[in-house]
Design a protein around this motif. Structure first.
Motif, PDB file in Angstrom:
ATOM      1  N   ALA A 504       0.828  -1.205   0.000  1.00 51.06           N
ATOM      2  CA  ALA A 504       0.000   0.000   0.000  1.00 51.06           C
ATOM      3  C   ALA A 504       0.864   1.257   0.000  1.00 51.06           C
ATOM      4  O   ALA A 504       0.599   2.216  -0.749  1.00 51.06           O
ATOM      5  CB  ALA A 504      -0.920  -0.016   1.221  1.00 51.06           C
ATOM      6  N   LEU A 505       1.911   1.260   0.828  1.00 53.40           N
ATOM      7  CA  LEU A 505       2.760   2.449   0.923  1.00 53.40           C
ATOM      8  C   LEU A 505       3.540   2.672  -0.364  1.00 53.40           C
ATOM      9  O   LEU A 505       3.594   3.797  -0.899  1.00 53.40           O
ATOM     10  CB  LEU A 505       3.711   2.307   2.109  1.00 53.40           C
ATOM     11  CG  LEU A 505       4.671   3.482   2.369  1.00 53.40           C
ATOM     12  CD1 LEU A 505       3.918   4.794   2.506  1.00 53.40           C
ATOM     13  CD2 LEU A 505       5.514   3.208   3.615  1.00 53.40           C
ATOM     14  N   LEU A 506       4.140   1.622  -0.909  1.00 53.52           N
ATOM     15  CA  LEU A 506       4.946   1.783  -2.118  1.00 53.52           C
ATOM     16  C   LEU A 506       4.088   2.119  -3.326  1.00 53.52           C
ATOM     17  O   LEU A 506       4.520   2.877  -4.208  1.00 53.52           O
ATOM     18  CB  LEU A 506       5.762   0.520  -2.365  1.00 53.52           C
ATOM     19  CG  LEU A 506       6.934   0.300  -1.385  1.00 53.52           C
ATOM     20  CD1 LEU A 506       7.547  -1.077  -1.564  1.00 53.52           C
ATOM     21  CD2 LEU A 506       7.999   1.376  -1.569  1.00 53.52           C
ATOM     22  N   GLU A 507       2.885   1.573  -3.399  1.00 50.32           N
ATOM     23  CA  GLU A 507       1.971   1.929  -4.496  1.00 50.32           C
ATOM     24  C   GLU A 507       1.644   3.413  -4.439  1.00 50.32           C
ATOM     25  O   GLU A 507       1.667   4.101  -5.471  1.00 50.32           O
ATOM     26  CB  GLU A 507       0.690   1.103  -4.397  1.00 50.32           C
ATOM     27  CG  GLU A 507       0.809  -0.325  -4.872  1.00 50.32           C
ATOM     28  CD  GLU A 507       0.693  -0.461  -6.388  1.00 50.32           C
ATOM     29  OE1 GLU A 507       0.859   0.558  -7.111  1.00 50.32           O
ATOM     30  OE2 GLU A 507       0.465  -1.592  -6.850  1.00 50.32           O
ATOM     31  N   ARG A 508       1.330   3.913  -3.249  1.00 49.52           N
ATOM     32  CA  ARG A 508       0.977   5.328  -3.102  1.00 49.52           C
ATOM     33  C   ARG A 508       2.158   6.227  -3.451  1.00 49.52           C
ATOM     34  O   ARG A 508       2.007   7.218  -4.183  1.00 49.52           O
ATOM     35  CB  ARG A 508       0.509   5.583  -1.665  1.00 49.52           C
ATOM     36  CG  ARG A 508       0.199   7.052  -1.378  1.00 49.52           C
ATOM     37  CD  ARG A 508      -0.368   7.232   0.016  1.00 49.52           C
ATOM     38  NE  ARG A 508       0.572   6.907   1.078  1.00 49.52           N
ATOM     39  CZ  ARG A 508       1.512   7.736   1.510  1.00 49.52           C
ATOM     40  NH1 ARG A 508       1.678   8.938   0.943  1.00 49.52           N
ATOM     41  NH2 ARG A 508       2.311   7.383   2.504  1.00 49.52           N
ATOM     42  N   VAL A 509       3.338   5.891  -2.938  1.00 42.56           N
ATOM     43  CA  VAL A 509       4.522   6.718  -3.186  1.00 42.56           C
ATOM     44  C   VAL A 509       4.891   6.696  -4.658  1.00 42.56           C
ATOM     45  O   VAL A 509       5.175   7.746  -5.263  1.00 42.56           O
ATOM     46  CB  VAL A 509       5.697   6.233  -2.322  1.00 42.56           C
ATOM     47  CG1 VAL A 509       6.991   6.928  -2.726  1.00 42.56           C
ATOM     48  CG2 VAL A 509       5.420   6.474  -0.849  1.00 42.56           C
ATOM     49  N   ARG A 510       4.874   5.500  -5.262  1.00 45.11           N
ATOM     50  CA  ARG A 510       5.251   5.397  -6.685  1.00 45.11           C
ATOM     51  C   ARG A 510       4.289   6.183  -7.560  1.00 45.11           C
ATOM     52  O   ARG A 510       4.713   6.852  -8.524  1.00 45.11           O
ATOM     53  CB  ARG A 510       5.273   3.932  -7.104  1.00 45.11           C
ATOM     54  CG  ARG A 510       5.528   3.734  -8.603  1.00 45.11           C
ATOM     55  CD  ARG A 510       5.674   2.270  -8.943  1.00 45.11           C
ATOM     56  NE  ARG A 510       5.632   2.067 -10.378  1.00 45.11           N
ATOM     57  CZ  ARG A 510       4.538   1.748 -11.066  1.00 45.11           C
ATOM     58  NH1 ARG A 510       3.384   1.583 -10.440  1.00 45.11           N
ATOM     59  NH2 ARG A 510       4.596   1.578 -12.373  1.00 45.11           N
ATOM     60  N   ALA A 511       2.999   6.148  -7.246  1.00 47.87           N
ATOM     61  CA  ALA A 511       2.021   6.901  -8.040  1.00 47.87           C
ATOM     62  C   ALA A 511       2.307   8.402  -7.950  1.00 47.87           C
ATOM     63  O   ALA A 511       2.255   9.120  -8.969  1.00 47.87           O
ATOM     64  CB  ALA A 511       0.608   6.588  -7.559  1.00 47.87           C
ATOM     65  N   ALA A 512       2.619   8.889  -6.751  1.00 47.98           N
ATOM     66  CA  ALA A 512       2.916  10.317  -6.591  1.00 47.98           C
ATOM     67  C   ALA A 512       4.206  10.683  -7.313  1.00 47.98           C
ATOM     68  O   ALA A 512       4.279  11.725  -7.993  1.00 47.98           O
ATOM     69  CB  ALA A 512       3.025  10.653  -5.103  1.00 47.98           C
ATOM     70  N   GLN A 513       5.222   9.866  -7.185  1.00 51.92           N
ATOM     71  CA  GLN A 513       6.490  10.146  -7.862  1.00 51.92           C
ATOM     72  C   GLN A 513       6.321  10.115  -9.371  1.00 51.92           C
ATOM     73  O   GLN A 513       6.888  10.946 -10.094  1.00 51.92           O
ATOM     74  CB  GLN A 513       7.544   9.130  -7.421  1.00 51.92           C
ATOM     75  CG  GLN A 513       8.002   9.305  -5.977  1.00 51.92           C
ATOM     76  CD  GLN A 513       8.860   8.158  -5.496  1.00 51.92           C
ATOM     77  OE1 GLN A 513       8.686   7.011  -5.949  1.00 51.92           O
ATOM     78  NE2 GLN A 513       9.776   8.424  -4.582  1.00 51.92           N
ATOM     79  N   ASN A 514       5.534   9.160  -9.873  1.00 53.68           N
ATOM     80  CA  ASN A 514       5.297   9.062 -11.316  1.00 53.68           C
ATOM     81  C   ASN A 514       4.589  10.310 -11.830  1.00 53.68           C
ATOM     82  O   ASN A 514       4.925  10.839 -12.900  1.00 53.68           O
ATOM     83  CB  ASN A 514       4.475   7.811 -11.612  1.00 53.68           C
ATOM     84  CG  ASN A 514       4.371   7.532 -13.095  1.00 53.68           C
ATOM     85  OD1 ASN A 514       5.372   7.331 -13.772  1.00 53.68           O
ATOM     86  ND2 ASN A 514       3.155   7.551 -13.619  1.00 53.68           N
ATOM     87  N   ARG A 515       3.612  10.805 -11.046  1.00 54.04           N
ATOM     88  CA  ARG A 515       2.860  11.994 -11.446  1.00 54.04           C
ATOM     89  C   ARG A 515       3.726  13.246 -11.376  1.00 54.04           C
ATOM     90  O   ARG A 515       3.642  14.114 -12.252  1.00 54.04           O
ATOM     91  CB  ARG A 515       1.635  12.132 -10.536  1.00 54.04           C
ATOM     92  CG  ARG A 515       0.856  13.432 -10.703  1.00 54.04           C
ATOM     93  CD  ARG A 515      -0.451  13.379  -9.928  1.00 54.04           C
ATOM     94  NE  ARG A 515      -0.253  13.000  -8.540  1.00 54.04           N
ATOM     95  CZ  ARG A 515       0.098  13.850  -7.574  1.00 54.04           C
ATOM     96  NH1 ARG A 515       0.318  15.137  -7.872  1.00 54.04           N
ATOM     97  NH2 ARG A 515       0.235  13.444  -6.335  1.00 54.04           N
ATOM     98  N   LEU A 516       4.553  13.355 -10.341  1.00 55.20           N
ATOM     99  CA  LEU A 516       5.323  14.578 -10.123  1.00 55.20           C
ATOM    100  C   LEU A 516       6.626  14.624 -10.911  1.00 55.20           C
ATOM    101  O   LEU A 516       7.031  15.680 -11.391  1.00 55.20           O
ATOM    102  CB  LEU A 516       5.633  14.729  -8.631  1.00 55.20           C
ATOM    103  CG  LEU A 516       4.432  14.958  -7.703  1.00 55.20           C
ATOM    104  CD1 LEU A 516       4.851  14.784  -6.248  1.00 55.20           C
ATOM    105  CD2 LEU A 516       3.847  16.351  -7.918  1.00 55.20           C
TER     106      LEU A 516
END
Length: 714
Positions: A504-516
């Motif tokens: 859950a944590l890595l999915e959330r972080v990766r999505a934010a990093q991918n977007r930013l």
């Protein structure tokens, strides 16, 4: 006759012969120096309600006076606020009431107070007015007069020299002596034995937890439970002065009484207001005495440093106040980076001055360290001039930054790393400047990486999580450094076997990093590599493989095909691909990856060893048991030699070795290897960790005869 006089002038009128003799003194009568009002009563601001702990020290002090002995001198030393005067006061009362001693109390905080007090002692012991006048006027040696009458006292006595924080005053005037007629007790912050020749030194430190809590409850018995009092006492570092002030504050509230729980919440809300809250417990009706307030008591020592030409000691203490009240490795203070805050060449003298004043102490916790009290550090930090803070903060960050490798590698346990953790987090809490906060967060995250790579996954997770939470409050949830810290926390959660939380944590972080930052950003790719490990262990092989392929492509494009991270991701394909897929991958070149790593990185590089480990797994799956056994045996030996037998990767390699041994017909040898693996994993990871559970299942298959090598399961 007319006469006129002004101010203190006088006009005399006389008839006949008159003789007038008059002495004129010009100045304020209130400023005329005089002796203390009493030397028979201790001049203490707030006597202790009950003196907690200190039993051993008091027993040692009382033993001498009860036996009627004399000629002893005791020095009670410790940092400001530790209750040295309270111990002396309690002993003073016992010596008078229980042992029949004459009690004499003198303030030794400055030359004038000491001289006046000691001459008052001489008067108490029988000195005549003419002798005292001669001593006051410099016509007779004052200290000789005092000790003449102390030596000849008809009654045994106890002399307390309180607050002797400038021992040179005692030495220069030869005021400190011993006498068969009585006992001397000195209270001081100065710990160096050279100041106290012939005296017995007794350290006065902070209180044990239970006694510290009782101090709070002595003063404010209705404010909370013993357990709540112990929590607040720990928060105050069990410092008697802070405990007394906190208890005094709680006891003073009339209209809206506070509980210990409410007081604790206020302490945690804002560290800048913490010292001010504690000092609210000082008696508002009494004169403000710096020694009775935590916000001011250590300023006396800092002022003394300036007067003695030691500004570097003040600078060093302010630098230490950027860190935590935990052992700080001395090696950090002996680096060129410290020059921005104080000259490195003067650091030794500055540290000795702090040690001498009991502002810090040397401790050995596997490394030589300096440690200072938390309330002291909070007080110094709060009083540090704003203009000095940026330099102190950047210096502290640089010292931590060079305290461990810039590129942490896999290795055995390093005790230095754990020692640095509280200091990195404390500095992150103190820093306000956003760029410096980001730099500090990056150092804390790299420290979590270093801990992770020693196999200390719990410390890695706690460090990364705490750093990310603090950084988020200061920099925002989507700051690059904050996301990187969260990503590192997710990686540690995976190694702790907490797969669902890690995903859950890595999915959330990766999505934010991918977007930013984009899909090929190094931070995005790092989170993706960690996520594929979690997905693979959750049994989602297809999702893990698709994600890993994207990481291989992205790292190859941004870092190049020969970068260690690119090679590492490529070697992970050897674990996720089936035997037939491995042969087909990269036109059959994937199995040659370890040789490529040997050539590019060297045979002992962590990525190279990992590639050999993964190829051994691929060979095992394809039924090439001899080759797999030879390769994993070499890898296991290399891991054990370099990382130690308990290192998680070494145990993983040993588990694969047990499989290849069994596949070659040596099932008993395989079971013995797995027995060792399971025992070590239970000890290091716990009995319920997925790796431990999987190891137990494999061992059970070996011992029950249910195990079959790859290709023979049907």
């Amino acid at each position: 006759m007319d006469g006129h006089a002004e101010d203190r002038g006088r006009v005399y009128q006389a008839s006949g012969d008159q003789h007038i003799s008059e002495h004129h003194h010009y100045g304020d009568e209130a400023s005329t120096p005089g002796g203390p009002d009493s030397v028979r009563r201790p001049a203490v601001g707030r006597p202790p309600v009950v003196l907690r702990d200190r039993v051993e020290v008091l027993d040692r002090l009382k033993a001498g006076v009860r036996a009627g002995r004399g000629g002893e001198a005791f020095v009670l030393y410790g940092m400001g606020g530790c209750g040295k005067t309270a111990v002396a006061y309690t002993f003073f009362q016992a010596a008078i009431n229980e042992c029949g001693r004459v009690g004499l109390w003198v303030s030794a905080s400055d030359r004038a107070s000491l001289r006046a007090g000691m001459l008052a002692v001489a008067a108490d012991r029988g000195a005549r007015d003419g002798e005292l006048l001669a001593a006051r006027n410099g016509l007779r040696a004052a200290s000789d007069l005092v000790w003449h009458y102390l030596d000849r006292s008809a009654q045994p006595w106890l002399l307390v020299l309180d607050n002797a924080d400038q021992p040179e005053i005692l030495r220069d005037g030869s005021w400190l002596r011993t006498s068969p007629g009585g006992t001397v007790v000195v209270t001081t912050r100065r710990s160096a034995a050279r100041w106290w020749p012939g005296a017995e030194l007794q350290h006065i430190g902070v209180l044990p937890s239970e006694d510290a809590a009782r101090v709070l409850r002595d003063l404010a018995p209705h404010s909370g439970t013993q357990e709540e009092a112990e929590r607040i006492a720990e928060r105050l570092g069990r410092l008697p002065l802070a405990l007394t002030l906190a208890g005094g504050f709680l006891s003073q509230q009339v209209l809206d009484p506070w509980t210990l729980e409410a007081y604790g919440r206020r302490l945690d809300e804002d560290e800048r207001e913490r010292v001010g809250l504690i000092d609210q417990g000082a008696d508002a009706l009494s004169p403000q005495d710096p020694r009775h307030m935590v916000g001011l008591t250590w300023q006396l020592t800092l002022d003394a440093f300036e007067a003695r030409g030691l500004p570097e000691a003040t600078a060093l203490l302010r630098l230490l106040a950027r860190f935590a009240p935990e052992p700080l490795p001395l090696v950090l203070l002996n680096r060129p980076e410290i020059d921005a805050a104080l000259p490195r060449a003067r650091c030794e003298a500055a540290l000795r001055a702090l040690l001498d004043q009991s502002l810090t102490e040397l401790v050995d916790v596997g490394a030589r360290c300096a440690q200072s009290h938390g309330v002291l550090l909070d007080s110094v930090a709060a009083a540090t001039p704003a203009a000095s803070v940026p330099v102190l903060d950047t210096t502290a960050v640089r010292l931590l930054d060079v305290g461990f490798p810039a590129l942490p590698d896999a290795g055995p346990h390093d005790p230095l790393l754990r020692l640095l953790v509280p200091h990195a987090l404390a500095l992150l809490r103190r820093v306000d400047d956003p760029p410096t906060s980001a730099d500090t967060l990056a150092v804390a995250t790299r420290l979590a990486v270093a801990l992770h790579r020693t196999g200390d996954y719990v410390s890695a997770w706690e460090t990364a999580r705490a750093a990310a939470d603090i950084g988020e409050r200061k920099l925002g949830a989507e700051h690059r450094s904050v996301l990187a810290a969260h990503s590192r926390a997710g990686r540690a959660l995976f190694r702790l076997g907490r797969y669902a939380e890690a995903e859950a944590l890595l999915e959330r972080v990766r999505a934010a990093q991918n977007r930013l930052f984009g899909a090929d950003d190094s931070d995005t790719l790092d989170s993706a590599h960690g996520l594929q490990l979690v997905l693979g262990n959750l049994g989602r092989q297809d999702d893990a493989l698709a994600l890993l392929r994207s990481v291989v492509v992205g790292r190859g494009r941004t870092l190049g095909p020969t970068h260690p991270l690119t090679l590492r991701s490529r070697s992970s394909l050897l674990v996720l691909l089936s035997a037939s897929e491995v042969v087909a991958e990269e036109d059959g070149a994937l199995l040659d990856l370890p040789s490529e790593c040997d050539r590019l990185l060297g045979p002992d590089h962590t990525v190279t060893l990992g590639a050999h480990h993964n190829r051994a797994w691929a060979l095992y799956l394809s039924g090439r048991f001899d080759e797999a056994d030879q390769e994993i045996r070499q890898v296991t030996e290399a891991y054990r030699r370099r990382l130690g037998p308990d290192y998680p990767t070494a145990l993983s390699a040993q588990q694969l070795l047990s499989r290849t041994r069994a596949a070659l017909g040596h099932v008993k040898a395989g079971a013995e290897l797995m027995t060792d693996v399971v025992a070590r994993r239970e000890h290091s990871l716990g009995p319920d960790h997925p790796f431990t559970v999987a190891g137990r299942e494999l061992l059970s298959a070996f011992t029950s005869g249910r195990w079959r090598p790859p290709g023979a399961e049907g």
